[in-house]
Write a protein that holds these residues in place. Sequence first.
Motif, mmCIF file in Angstrom:
data_model
loop_
_atom_site.group_PDB
_atom_site.id
_atom_site.type_symbol
_atom_site.label_atom_id
_atom_site.label_comp_id
_atom_site.label_asym_id
_atom_site.label_seq_id
_atom_site.Cartn_x
_atom_site.Cartn_y
_atom_site.Cartn_z
ATOM 1 N N ALA A 1 53.472 2.319 22.344
ATOM 2 C CA ALA A 1 53.845 1.256 23.288
ATOM 3 C C ALA A 1 52.621 0.593 23.910
ATOM 4 N N GLU A 2 52.817 -0.645 24.364
ATOM 5 C CA GLU A 2 51.791 -1.297 25.160
ATOM 6 C C GLU A 2 51.596 -0.478 26.430
ATOM 7 N N TRP A 3 50.409 -0.557 27.013
ATOM 8 C CA TRP A 3 50.096 0.291 28.143
ATOM 9 C C TRP A 3 51.072 0.098 29.310
ATOM 10 N N ARG A 4 51.481 -1.113 29.590
ATOM 11 C CA ARG A 4 52.398 -1.347 30.709
ATOM 12 C C ARG A 4 53.680 -0.518 30.544
ATOM 13 N N ASP A 5 54.152 -0.383 29.310
ATOM 14 C CA ASP A 5 55.348 0.411 29.020
ATOM 15 C C ASP A 5 55.003 1.906 29.025
ATOM 16 N N ALA A 6 53.944 2.290 28.343
ATOM 17 C CA ALA A 6 53.560 3.703 28.266
ATOM 18 C C ALA A 6 53.252 4.271 29.647
ATOM 19 N N ALA A 7 52.711 3.465 30.542
ATOM 20 C CA ALA A 7 52.371 3.927 31.886
ATOM 21 C C ALA A 7 53.606 4.390 32.651
ATOM 22 N N GLN A 8 54.792 3.904 32.273
ATOM 23 C CA GLN A 8 56.025 4.340 32.942
ATOM 24 C C GLN A 8 56.321 5.817 32.683
ATOM 25 N N LEU A 9 55.677 6.409 31.684
ATOM 26 C CA LEU A 9 55.886 7.824 31.362
ATOM 27 C C LEU A 9 55.084 8.761 32.273
ATOM 28 N N VAL A 10 54.192 8.199 33.053
ATOM 29 C CA VAL A 10 53.329 9.018 33.906
ATOM 30 C C VAL A 10 54.130 9.447 35.145
ATOM 31 N N ALA A 11 54.694 10.645 35.060
ATOM 32 C CA ALA A 11 55.508 11.209 36.137
ATOM 33 C C ALA A 11 55.573 12.722 35.946
ATOM 34 N N LEU B 1 50.418 16.010 32.193
ATOM 35 C CA LEU B 1 51.492 15.053 31.929
ATOM 36 C C LEU B 1 52.239 15.523 30.676
ATOM 37 N N ILE B 2 53.379 16.189 30.891
ATOM 38 C CA ILE B 2 54.212 16.681 29.788
ATOM 39 C C ILE B 2 55.180 15.573 29.403
ATOM 40 N N LEU B 3 55.285 15.323 28.124
ATOM 41 C CA LEU B 3 56.180 14.274 27.631
ATOM 42 C C LEU B 3 57.489 14.866 27.142
ATOM 43 N N HIS B 4 58.587 14.182 27.428
ATOM 44 C CA HIS B 4 59.865 14.531 26.823
ATOM 45 C C HIS B 4 59.753 14.216 25.328
ATOM 46 N N ALA B 5 60.417 14.992 24.495
ATOM 47 C CA ALA B 5 60.325 14.793 23.039
ATOM 48 C C ALA B 5 60.667 13.364 22.645
ATOM 49 N N GLU B 6 61.656 12.780 23.302
ATOM 50 C CA GLU B 6 62.074 11.417 22.941
ATOM 51 C C GLU B 6 61.054 10.360 23.351
ATOM 52 N N ASP B 7 60.024 10.752 24.121
ATOM 53 C CA ASP B 7 58.999 9.800 24.550
ATOM 54 C C ASP B 7 57.707 9.896 23.750
ATOM 55 N N HIS B 8 57.627 10.795 22.787
ATOM 56 C CA HIS B 8 56.392 10.940 22.008
ATOM 57 C C HIS B 8 56.011 9.634 21.319
ATOM 58 N N GLU B 9 56.957 9.033 20.639
ATOM 59 C CA GLU B 9 56.665 7.799 19.903
ATOM 60 C C GLU B 9 56.242 6.685 20.858
ATOM 61 N N ARG B 10 56.904 6.604 21.975
ATOM 62 C CA ARG B 10 56.565 5.573 22.968
ATOM 63 C C ARG B 10 55.132 5.756 23.449
ATOM 64 N N TRP B 11 54.728 6.999 23.726
ATOM 65 C CA TRP B 11 53.360 7.243 24.175
ATOM 66 C C TRP B 11 52.349 6.797 23.120
ATOM 67 N N LEU B 12 52.662 7.040 21.872
ATOM 68 C CA LEU B 12 51.716 6.752 20.787
ATOM 69 C C LEU B 12 51.690 5.295 20.347
#
Length: 195
Positions: free
Chosen positions: A170-180, A157-168
Motif C-alpha cells: 500500500a501507499e504509505w498514507r494507507d499503510a500508516a493506518q496499520l500502526v496501532a 507493531l504486530i500485523l494481523h494476517a489479513e494486513d500483511h499484503e497491505r503493509w507490503l
Amino acid sequence: MNLYRLDAPARAIAATFGVDAGNDPWTGDYVTPGRPAPVIAPDSRSGPRRYLRPKLWGVPPPPQGTEPVATVRNLASPFWIGTLRHPELRCLIPATSFALWSGPAGARRQRWASVSGRAIFAFAGIQRQNEDWPGFAMLTTDPNGLLDRLGPGVMPLILHAEDHERWLTAEWRDAAQLVAPFPSHLMAVGEQPPL
C-alpha cells in the motif's frame, strides 16, 4: 524491545506466509540486534514473488549516530519517512514470541508475549538494501493494555494476517493506518516462550 524468538524452520515459515524459502538456512532460534534472521520481502529481480531473506537485525545509524538502529518509533522522522514511503523497502518479520521485562527495578522478570492461536506471526519492518549491511528494523508502537500493565513502554507493531499484503504494497498514507497496538485479547504472556 531487543529480543524475540522465531522457533520454526524456514520451510514452516515459508508455508505459513505463502512465500519461497529459497536457500534460507534458518532452523529456529532467538534473535537480538546484530544477529541474522529471516524476513519476508519482495525480490526486485523476480517481480511480485516474495522470499525469506536472511538479514541482520539493525540498519545503519543516522548521520549523527554511531550504533545500528533496531527499532523505529518516530515514523515522521525524515530519516525514516523516505523508506516508509517505498513499499519495496517494507518487510514482514516473522516471530513466535518476543521478550519483555516487568516488575520493579532490582526485581525485574523476563516474560514472553505471543499471539494466541498463531504459532508464527509477523511484525511490521523496514529493510535497507545496502550490500555491505543488509539489515532490517522493527516498527514499534504504544503498548496495548495487557503489555502496558507489565511496563515495557512500547511494543512491536504486530500485523494481523489479513494486513500483511497491505503493509507490503500500500501507499504509505494507507499503510500508516496499520500502526496501532495489537489487541490485548488476542495475545498471551507467559514465563517461557510458547512451544
